[in-house]
Design a protein around this motif. Sequence first.
Motif, PDB file in Angstrom:
ATOM      1  N   LEU A  84      -0.830   9.019  10.256  1.00  0.00           N
ATOM      2  CA  LEU A  84      -0.024   8.694   9.074  1.00  0.00           C
ATOM      3  C   LEU A  84       1.033   7.642   9.393  1.00  0.00           C
ATOM      4  O   LEU A  84       1.238   6.701   8.624  1.00  0.00           O
ATOM      5  N   SER A 108      -0.629   4.342   9.679  1.00  0.00           N
ATOM      6  CA  SER A 108      -1.022   3.856   8.357  1.00  0.00           C
ATOM      7  C   SER A 108       0.175   3.306   7.592  1.00  0.00           C
ATOM      8  O   SER A 108       0.076   2.293   6.904  1.00  0.00           O
ATOM      9  N   ILE A 109       1.315   3.988   7.712  1.00  0.00           N
ATOM     10  CA  ILE A 109       2.530   3.506   7.049  1.00  0.00           C
ATOM     11  C   ILE A 109       2.965   2.171   7.642  1.00  0.00           C
ATOM     12  O   ILE A 109       3.306   1.234   6.920  1.00  0.00           O
ATOM     13  N   ASN A 112       0.809  -0.489   6.414  1.00  0.00           N
ATOM     14  CA  ASN A 112       0.687  -0.488   4.958  1.00  0.00           C
ATOM     15  C   ASN A 112      -0.783  -0.402   4.558  1.00  0.00           C
ATOM     16  O   ASN A 112      -1.271  -1.146   3.724  1.00  0.00           O
ATOM     17  N   PHE A 121      -2.594   2.152   3.150  1.00  0.00           N
ATOM     18  CA  PHE A 121      -3.029   3.190   2.229  1.00  0.00           C
ATOM     19  C   PHE A 121      -3.856   2.573   1.108  1.00  0.00           C
ATOM     20  O   PHE A 121      -3.362   1.808   0.281  1.00  0.00           O
ATOM     21  N   TRP A 141      -3.213   5.003  -2.463  1.00  0.00           N
ATOM     22  CA  TRP A 141      -1.985   5.793  -2.534  1.00  0.00           C
ATOM     23  C   TRP A 141      -1.552   6.076  -3.962  1.00  0.00           C
ATOM     24  O   TRP A 141      -1.134   7.177  -4.299  1.00  0.00           O
TER      25      TRP A 141
END
Length: 92
Positions: free
Chosen positions: A47, A50-51, A54, A56, A59
Motif C-alpha cells: 500500500l 502504491s501511494i 500514485n 491506484f 481508487w
Amino acid sequence: MSYKIDNAIIKKDRLGNVTLIDPQRVFDNEEAFVAIKSDDLITIQLLINSILTNDFKKWREIRQFSDNDPVKSLFVRLGYTKEDIAKLLNEL
C-alpha cells in the motif's frame, strides 16, 4: 521508488517466551517492538509503495469500506490482478 519497512521475526515458544530473530541486526539498539502478522506487513508495504507511485487504478470506485473489511481486500477492489501484485512484490 520503493519503500521498505525494517522488520524482523518475533518467535514465541510453547512457554510464551519470545525471541527476536534479526540477522541484519537492525534492532540492536531498540528497547520496544511491535508485532505485525507477516501478511499484514506485506500488505502495508504494498500500500505504501502504491501511494508513493500514485498507482491506484480504481481508487475513486471504492465508495464504501467497513472497519471490518481486511486491508488486503483493497487490492482486489482497486482492480489489481495476481500478476500486478506479483510485480509490486518484486519491487520490494
